[in-house]
Design a protein around this motif. Structure first.
Motif, PDB file in Angstrom:
ATOM      1  N   SER A 258     -31.140  -2.715  38.733  1.00 41.64           N
ATOM      2  CA  SER A 258     -32.420  -3.079  38.142  1.00 41.64           C
ATOM      3  C   SER A 258     -32.231  -4.043  36.977  1.00 41.64           C
ATOM      4  N   ALA A 259     -32.777  -5.249  37.128  1.00 42.08           N
ATOM      5  CA  ALA A 259     -32.608  -6.300  36.125  1.00 42.08           C
ATOM      6  C   ALA A 259     -33.931  -7.045  35.927  1.00 42.08           C
ATOM      7  N   ARG A 260     -34.086  -7.584  34.725  1.00 42.80           N
ATOM      8  CA  ARG A 260     -35.282  -8.378  34.390  1.00 42.80           C
ATOM      9  C   ARG A 260     -34.856  -9.715  33.806  1.00 42.80           C
ATOM     10  N   ASP A 261     -35.800 -10.646  33.814  1.00 41.81           N
ATOM     11  CA  ASP A 261     -35.568 -11.971  33.227  1.00 41.81           C
ATOM     12  C   ASP A 261     -34.275 -12.585  33.753  1.00 41.81           C
ATOM     13  N   ILE A 262     -34.136 -12.594  35.045  1.00 42.96           N
ATOM     14  CA  ILE A 262     -32.927 -13.098  35.697  1.00 42.96           C
ATOM     15  C   ILE A 262     -32.975 -14.625  35.708  1.00 42.96           C
ATOM     16  N   LYS A 263     -31.969 -15.230  35.099  1.00 42.35           N
ATOM     17  CA  LYS A 263     -31.898 -16.694  35.028  1.00 42.35           C
ATOM     18  C   LYS A 263     -30.529 -17.154  35.502  1.00 42.35           C
ATOM     19  N   ARG A 264     -30.520 -18.109  36.410  1.00 42.17           N
ATOM     20  CA  ARG A 264     -29.261 -18.707  36.852  1.00 42.17           C
ATOM     21  C   ARG A 264     -28.972 -19.923  35.982  1.00 42.17           C
ATOM     22  N   PHE A 265     -27.680 -20.151  35.689  1.00 43.56           N
ATOM     23  CA  PHE A 265     -27.291 -21.304  34.891  1.00 43.56           C
ATOM     24  C   PHE A 265     -25.861 -21.697  35.218  1.00 43.56           C
ATOM     25  N   LYS A 266     -25.449 -22.840  34.716  1.00 41.22           N
ATOM     26  CA  LYS A 266     -24.086 -23.337  34.934  1.00 41.22           C
ATOM     27  C   LYS A 266     -23.279 -23.157  33.661  1.00 41.22           C
ATOM     28  N   ARG A 267     -22.017 -22.767  33.827  1.00 43.68           N
ATOM     29  CA  ARG A 267     -21.074 -22.666  32.723  1.00 43.68           C
ATOM     30  C   ARG A 267     -19.742 -23.216  33.224  1.00 43.68           C
ATOM     31  N   ASP A 268     -19.270 -24.250  32.579  1.00 45.23           N
ATOM     32  CA  ASP A 268     -18.016 -24.894  32.977  1.00 45.23           C
ATOM     33  C   ASP A 268     -18.002 -25.236  34.468  1.00 45.23           C
ATOM     34  N   GLY A 269     -19.144 -25.718  34.962  1.00 50.33           N
ATOM     35  CA  GLY A 269     -19.248 -26.124  36.365  1.00 50.33           C
ATOM     36  C   GLY A 269     -19.405 -24.980  37.352  1.00 50.33           C
ATOM     37  N   GLN A 270     -19.431 -23.744  36.864  1.00 52.34           N
ATOM     38  CA  GLN A 270     -19.559 -22.569  37.731  1.00 52.34           C
ATOM     39  C   GLN A 270     -20.977 -21.989  37.614  1.00 52.34           C
ATOM     40  N   ASN A 271     -21.433 -21.336  38.691  1.00 53.00           N
ATOM     41  CA  ASN A 271     -22.742 -20.687  38.692  1.00 53.00           C
ATOM     42  C   ASN A 271     -22.642 -19.316  38.039  1.00 53.00           C
ATOM     43  N   TRP A 272     -23.532 -19.078  37.093  1.00 52.52           N
ATOM     44  CA  TRP A 272     -23.611 -17.807  36.370  1.00 52.52           C
ATOM     45  C   TRP A 272     -25.043 -17.300  36.429  1.00 52.52           C
ATOM     46  N   VAL A 273     -25.215 -16.047  35.993  1.00 51.22           N
ATOM     47  CA  VAL A 273     -26.547 -15.455  35.897  1.00 51.22           C
ATOM     48  C   VAL A 273     -26.638 -14.673  34.591  1.00 51.22           C
ATOM     49  N   ARG A 274     -27.809 -14.763  33.942  1.00 49.78           N
ATOM     50  CA  ARG A 274     -28.097 -14.021  32.712  1.00 49.78           C
ATOM     51  C   ARG A 274     -29.293 -13.111  33.012  1.00 49.78           C
TER      52      ARG A 274
ATOM     53  N   THR B  14     -32.263  -6.302  23.931  1.00 48.80           N
ATOM     54  CA  THR B  14     -31.341  -6.617  22.843  1.00 48.80           C
ATOM     55  C   THR B  14     -29.972  -7.049  23.330  1.00 48.80           C
ATOM     56  N   HIS B  15     -29.658  -6.781  24.585  1.00 48.79           N
ATOM     57  CA  HIS B  15     -28.318  -7.070  25.085  1.00 48.79           C
ATOM     58  C   HIS B  15     -28.379  -7.902  26.368  1.00 48.79           C
ATOM     59  N   PRO B  16     -28.448  -9.230  26.257  1.00 49.05           N
ATOM     60  CA  PRO B  16     -28.404 -10.026  27.487  1.00 49.05           C
ATOM     61  C   PRO B  16     -27.024  -9.910  28.131  1.00 49.05           C
ATOM     62  N   ILE B  17     -27.015  -9.882  29.436  1.00 49.90           N
ATOM     63  CA  ILE B  17     -25.774  -9.762  30.187  1.00 49.90           C
ATOM     64  C   ILE B  17     -25.557 -11.064  30.940  1.00 49.90           C
ATOM     65  N   GLU B  18     -24.357 -11.603  30.850  1.00 48.79           N
ATOM     66  CA  GLU B  18     -24.016 -12.820  31.569  1.00 48.79           C
ATOM     67  C   GLU B  18     -22.812 -12.534  32.455  1.00 48.79           C
ATOM     68  N   ARG B  19     -22.955 -12.881  33.730  1.00 46.87           N
ATOM     69  CA  ARG B  19     -21.893 -12.629  34.706  1.00 46.87           C
ATOM     70  C   ARG B  19     -21.786 -13.812  35.657  1.00 46.87           C
TER      71      ARG B  19
ATOM     72  N   VAL C  10     -26.284 -12.181  43.351  1.00 44.62           N
ATOM     73  CA  VAL C  10     -25.327 -11.080  43.527  1.00 44.62           C
ATOM     74  C   VAL C  10     -24.176 -11.287  42.552  1.00 44.62           C
ATOM     75  N   ILE C  11     -23.790 -10.204  41.875  1.00 50.81           N
ATOM     76  CA  ILE C  11     -22.646 -10.226  40.967  1.00 50.81           C
ATOM     77  C   ILE C  11     -21.652  -9.153  41.380  1.00 50.81           C
ATOM     78  N   LYS C  12     -20.410  -9.294  40.936  1.00 52.37           N
ATOM     79  CA  LYS C  12     -19.405  -8.243  41.095  1.00 52.37           C
ATOM     80  C   LYS C  12     -19.478  -7.372  39.849  1.00 52.37           C
ATOM     81  N   LEU C  13     -19.400  -6.061  40.041  1.00 52.67           N
ATOM     82  CA  LEU C  13     -19.529  -5.144  38.930  1.00 52.67           C
ATOM     83  C   LEU C  13     -18.626  -3.937  39.155  1.00 52.67           C
TER      84      LEU C  13
END
Length: 178
Positions: free
Chosen positions: A56-72, A82-87, A115-118
């Motif tokens: 369960s996640a909210r405010d899901i945003k995809r972005f690029k970091r060092d040319g790689q796809n990430w999600v916050r 209070t705790h954004p998660i970036e993976r 989809v993220i690895k966790l």
């Protein structure tokens, strides 16, 4: 003949160790899990009818970091945000929509989810699983663990019981088996 007898005896001596290699663990319909990378305990529903796991996640945003796809994102149980998660983004999953969720004007029979690895600790087992991110706040359990991840845990699910694995107790230095 003597070689065959020796080979048979060797096999019999090795057999007691075989069950341990593929040992299964019994879990209940619901289990407490620990997400070490997020320092968060959550309750999970184990669903053998679902293939994938969902967090369960909210405010899901995809972005690029060092040319790689990430999600916050924020865990949907973090009301204060209070705790954004970036993976790193593992992939995009296409989840089949239910009949009540299908809009014929949209002409899409699926929902695309990041989809993220966790790492997930359940009982004494730590596994690295793929989870898709979606808002599950309307559901009782923030984490749904489907059959793909249950296979990694070597899980036997008994729906007549809950919390069979007890409190999560994975060694902090354990390597998540894949």
């Amino acid at each position: 003949m003597r070689f065959q007898l020796t080979a048979l005896l060797a096999c019999l001596l090795l057999m007691p160790g075989l069950p341990h290699a593929g040992e299964k663990a019994t879990y209940g319909l619901n289990e407490q899990v620990w997400l070490p990378e997020l320092s968060q305990a959550v309750t999970a529903k184990l669903d053998t009818g679902a293939q994938t796991a969902s967090l369960s996640a909210r405010d899901i945003k995809r972005f690029k970091r060092d040319g790689q796809n990430w999600v916050r994102f924020y865990l949907a149980i973090d009301d204060k945000k209070t705790h954004p998660i970036e993976r790193p983004l593992a992939r995009i999953s296409k989840i089949k929509r239910r009949s009540g969720d299908y809009d014929p004007e949209e002409d899409k029979t699926y929902t695309a989810r990041p989809v993220i690895k966790l790492d997930v600790c359940m009982g004494k087992r730590l596994r690295s699983i793929e989870v898709n991110l979606t808002d599950r706040s309307a559901f009782q359990y923030p984490l749904l663990i489907g059959s793909d991840a249950l296979s990694l845990f070597g899980a036997l699910v008994d729906p007549s019981i809950k919390y069979a694995a007890g409190k999560p107790d994975c060694a902090t230095d354990a390597n998540p088996a894949e």
